[in-house]
Scaffold this motif. Structure first.
Motif, PDB file in Angstrom:
ATOM      1  N   LEU A  34       7.510 -40.161  -5.011  1.00  0.00           N
ATOM      2  CA  LEU A  34       8.778 -39.934  -4.317  1.00  0.00           C
ATOM      3  C   LEU A  34       9.963 -40.354  -5.180  1.00  0.00           C
ATOM      4  O   LEU A  34      10.988 -39.672  -5.210  1.00  0.00           O
ATOM      5  CB  LEU A  34       8.796 -40.693  -2.989  1.00  0.00           C
ATOM      6  N   LEU A  37      10.407 -37.615  -7.651  1.00  0.00           N
ATOM      7  CA  LEU A  37      10.963 -36.424  -7.002  1.00  0.00           C
ATOM      8  C   LEU A  37      12.438 -36.608  -6.673  1.00  0.00           C
ATOM      9  O   LEU A  37      13.247 -35.694  -6.862  1.00  0.00           O
ATOM     10  CB  LEU A  37      10.172 -36.101  -5.729  1.00  0.00           C
ATOM     11  N   GLY A  38      12.801 -37.795  -6.196  1.00  0.00           N
ATOM     12  CA  GLY A  38      14.201 -38.067  -5.889  1.00  0.00           C
ATOM     13  C   GLY A  38      15.066 -38.058  -7.129  1.00  0.00           C
ATOM     14  O   GLY A  38      16.167 -37.491  -7.136  1.00  0.00           O
ATOM     15  N   TRP A  43      14.241 -31.946  -3.639  1.00  0.00           N
ATOM     16  CA  TRP A  43      14.353 -32.340  -2.234  1.00  0.00           C
ATOM     17  C   TRP A  43      13.294 -31.712  -1.348  1.00  0.00           C
ATOM     18  O   TRP A  43      12.888 -32.312  -0.352  1.00  0.00           O
ATOM     19  CB  TRP A  43      15.759 -32.048  -1.723  1.00  0.00           C
ATOM     20  N   ASN A  45      10.025 -31.004  -2.052  1.00  0.00           N
ATOM     21  CA  ASN A  45       8.803 -31.809  -2.150  1.00  0.00           C
ATOM     22  C   ASN A  45       9.032 -33.236  -1.672  1.00  0.00           C
ATOM     23  O   ASN A  45       8.158 -33.837  -1.057  1.00  0.00           O
ATOM     24  CB  ASN A  45       8.251 -31.808  -3.579  1.00  0.00           C
ATOM     25  N   PHE A  46      10.230 -33.774  -1.930  1.00  0.00           N
ATOM     26  CA  PHE A  46      10.530 -35.131  -1.469  1.00  0.00           C
ATOM     27  C   PHE A  46      10.412 -35.207   0.047  1.00  0.00           C
ATOM     28  O   PHE A  46       9.754 -36.108   0.581  1.00  0.00           O
ATOM     29  CB  PHE A  46      11.939 -35.569  -1.902  1.00  0.00           C
ATOM     30  N   GLU A  47      11.048 -34.284   0.732  1.00  0.00           N
ATOM     31  CA  GLU A  47      11.032 -34.312   2.201  1.00  0.00           C
ATOM     32  C   GLU A  47       9.609 -34.198   2.741  1.00  0.00           C
ATOM     33  O   GLU A  47       9.224 -34.908   3.668  1.00  0.00           O
ATOM     34  CB  GLU A  47      11.901 -33.190   2.759  1.00  0.00           C
ATOM     35  N   GLU A  49       6.758 -35.034   1.273  1.00  0.00           N
ATOM     36  CA  GLU A  49       5.966 -36.233   0.979  1.00  0.00           C
ATOM     37  C   GLU A  49       6.495 -37.473   1.684  1.00  0.00           C
ATOM     38  O   GLU A  49       5.729 -38.357   2.046  1.00  0.00           O
ATOM     39  CB  GLU A  49       5.888 -36.470  -0.534  1.00  0.00           C
ATOM     40  N   TYR A  50       7.793 -37.545   1.893  1.00  0.00           N
ATOM     41  CA  TYR A  50       8.366 -38.723   2.551  1.00  0.00           C
ATOM     42  C   TYR A  50       7.842 -38.870   3.973  1.00  0.00           C
ATOM     43  O   TYR A  50       7.653 -39.981   4.461  1.00  0.00           O
ATOM     44  CB  TYR A  50       9.893 -38.654   2.542  1.00  0.00           C
ATOM     45  N   LEU A  61      14.164 -45.321  -1.913  1.00  0.00           N
ATOM     46  CA  LEU A  61      13.549 -44.141  -1.298  1.00  0.00           C
ATOM     47  C   LEU A  61      14.212 -43.825   0.036  1.00  0.00           C
ATOM     48  O   LEU A  61      14.384 -42.651   0.384  1.00  0.00           O
ATOM     49  CB  LEU A  61      12.046 -44.349  -1.122  1.00  0.00           C
ATOM     50  N   PHE A  64      17.294 -41.972  -0.892  1.00  0.00           N
ATOM     51  CA  PHE A  64      16.976 -40.576  -1.220  1.00  0.00           C
ATOM     52  C   PHE A  64      16.732 -39.773   0.065  1.00  0.00           C
ATOM     53  O   PHE A  64      17.168 -38.632   0.179  1.00  0.00           O
ATOM     54  CB  PHE A  64      15.747 -40.481  -2.125  1.00  0.00           C
TER      55      PHE A  64
END
Length: 109
Positions: A34, A37-38, A43, A45-47, A49-50, A61, A64
């Motif tokens: 993360l 990615l951030g 964004w 993939n970040f969203e 996985e978050y 994090l 982000f």
């Protein structure tokens, strides 16, 4: 996997996360991913996985994640998120990418 996170494919990382699902190693690798990615401003993939990040113990994090909320709709960011970002940003001894990016998006302009 952590040592070559920069070079690993998304598929390879997700396979690792699936193989070690529910473990400390899974969540720590997800946190490292993360962060990457951030930093890359990935964004989408970040969203994704978050949502699976269980510990939620890293302030950068969380910042982000606030950027992701801002990107969706600046008016929809909850006041508590704005205050959290403000607190993290004002309390930084050293600037970090996530909270600086979130603070700039929220408080400038």
């Amino acid at each position: 996997m952590r040592a070559r996170l920069d070079e690993a494919s998304t598929t390879e990382i997700r396979q690792f996360l699936q193989r070690y699902a529910g473990t400390y190693q899974e969540d720590r690798l997800r946190a490292d991913w993360l962060m990457l990615l951030g930093t890359r401003k990935d964004w989408t993939n970040f969203e994704q996985e978050y949502a699976a990040y269980r510990m939620r113990d890293d302030k950068e994090l969380r910042c982000f994640a606030a950027v992701v909320e801002l990107n969706k709709n600046v008016r929809a960011v909850p006041p508590a998120t704005v205050e959290e970002v403000r607190g993290h940003w004002m309390g930084m001894r050293q600037a970090d990418v996530g909270c600086t990016l979130a603070a700039e998006a929220m408080f400038q302009g």
